[in-house]
Scaffold this active site. Structure first.
Site, mmCIF file in Angstrom:
data_model
loop_
_atom_site.group_PDB
_atom_site.id
_atom_site.type_symbol
_atom_site.label_atom_id
_atom_site.label_comp_id
_atom_site.label_asym_id
_atom_site.label_seq_id
_atom_site.Cartn_x
_atom_site.Cartn_y
_atom_site.Cartn_z
ATOM 1 N N GLU A 167 0.845 -1.198 0.000
ATOM 2 C CA GLU A 167 0.000 0.000 0.000
ATOM 3 C C GLU A 167 0.881 1.250 0.000
ATOM 4 O OE1 GLU A 167 -2.852 -0.088 3.167
ATOM 5 O OE2 GLU A 167 -3.702 -1.997 2.537
ATOM 6 N N HIS A 186 -8.008 1.337 1.387
ATOM 7 C CA HIS A 186 -7.826 1.131 2.829
ATOM 8 C C HIS A 186 -8.424 2.288 3.633
ATOM 9 C CE1 HIS A 186 -5.024 -0.863 6.038
ATOM 10 N NE2 HIS A 186 -6.253 -0.625 6.505
#
Length: 226
Positions: A167, A186
């Site tokens: 990420e 997220h």
């Protein structure tokens, strides 16, 4: 603090695929009056991999929708005090959960034993037309295996991912291009007051409990890794 938001995301993902929201959006863009059959959520089965606080929050909402709930947890013998789970399996029975679940939500922490716990073998055991949802940690699911399963369409209808192995998700990731994937950055639990709630819980509950010599909320088990 974050559990209810992630449970809401889980139910959103279930609704997204059960009603085929992507098709509604395509039809709207094309100005097409295309009526089709949708699926009921009531009566379907939610499999919960990682039956901790997030998993229980998902189970509560699933039960409100009339779903059956099965779970995998490290200690399946521990009582489900709320009576939400219809069947509970140990970590060695993930395939059994996959085989009976219409939707599988992964809410497990990332530890050496959970890394890649849903991979090629587990996805091959999935119920036909099922959906995989990940709100736990990205690396618990083998992303390459998931990509292959989504591309083939032999078992999975789709997936919803709010977490990823890397990420931010790299621009060259094949996940961006999959039509049967609901993808979010997220932020499923990033409500306007989530940090305030987390700090308040620590200041108002956990710290006073620690100072009194009581067990604090959400202690970390260093042996288990979470």
């Amino acid at each position: 603090v974050f559990s209810h938001s992630l449970a809401e995301y889980t139910m959103l993902a279930i609704g997204y695929f059960s009603k085929d929201l992507a098709r509604w959006e395509r039809n709207k863009a094309a100005k097409a009056w295309d009526r089709y059959l949708v699926k009921d959520i009531k009566g379907s089965t939610l499999g919960v991999v990682g039956y901790g606080d997030i998993g229980r929050a998902c189970a509560r909402l699933a039960k409100a929708y009339g779903m059956k709930v099965v779970a995998v947890r490290r200690r399946p013998d521990v009582a489900d005090e709320e009576g939400l789970v219809d069947a509970c399996y140990g970590p060695d029975k993930v395939n059994d959960l996959m085989a009976v679940s219409d939707y599988v939500v992964c809410a497990a922490p990332l530890t050496p034993s959970t890394k890649g716990m849903i991979s090629t073998k587990e996805l091959a055991a999935a119920k036909h037309g099922s959906v995989v949802i990940n709100v736990g940690r990205g690396a618990v699911i083998d992303e390459d295996a998931l990509i292959d399963a989504l591309r083939s369409g032999k078992r999975l209808r789709g997936a919803a991912l709010d977490v990823f192995t890397t990420e931010p998700l790299p621009e060259d990731s094949p996940l961006w291009t999959l039509d049967n994937l609901l993808l979010s950055p997220h932020n499923a639990d990033q409500t306007a007051d989530f940090l305030n709630k987390a700090v308040a819980q620590f200041v108002d509950e956990s710290m006073p409990a620690f100072l009194r010599g009581d067990k604090p909320l959400n202690p970390v088990d260093v042996t288990s890794g979470y």
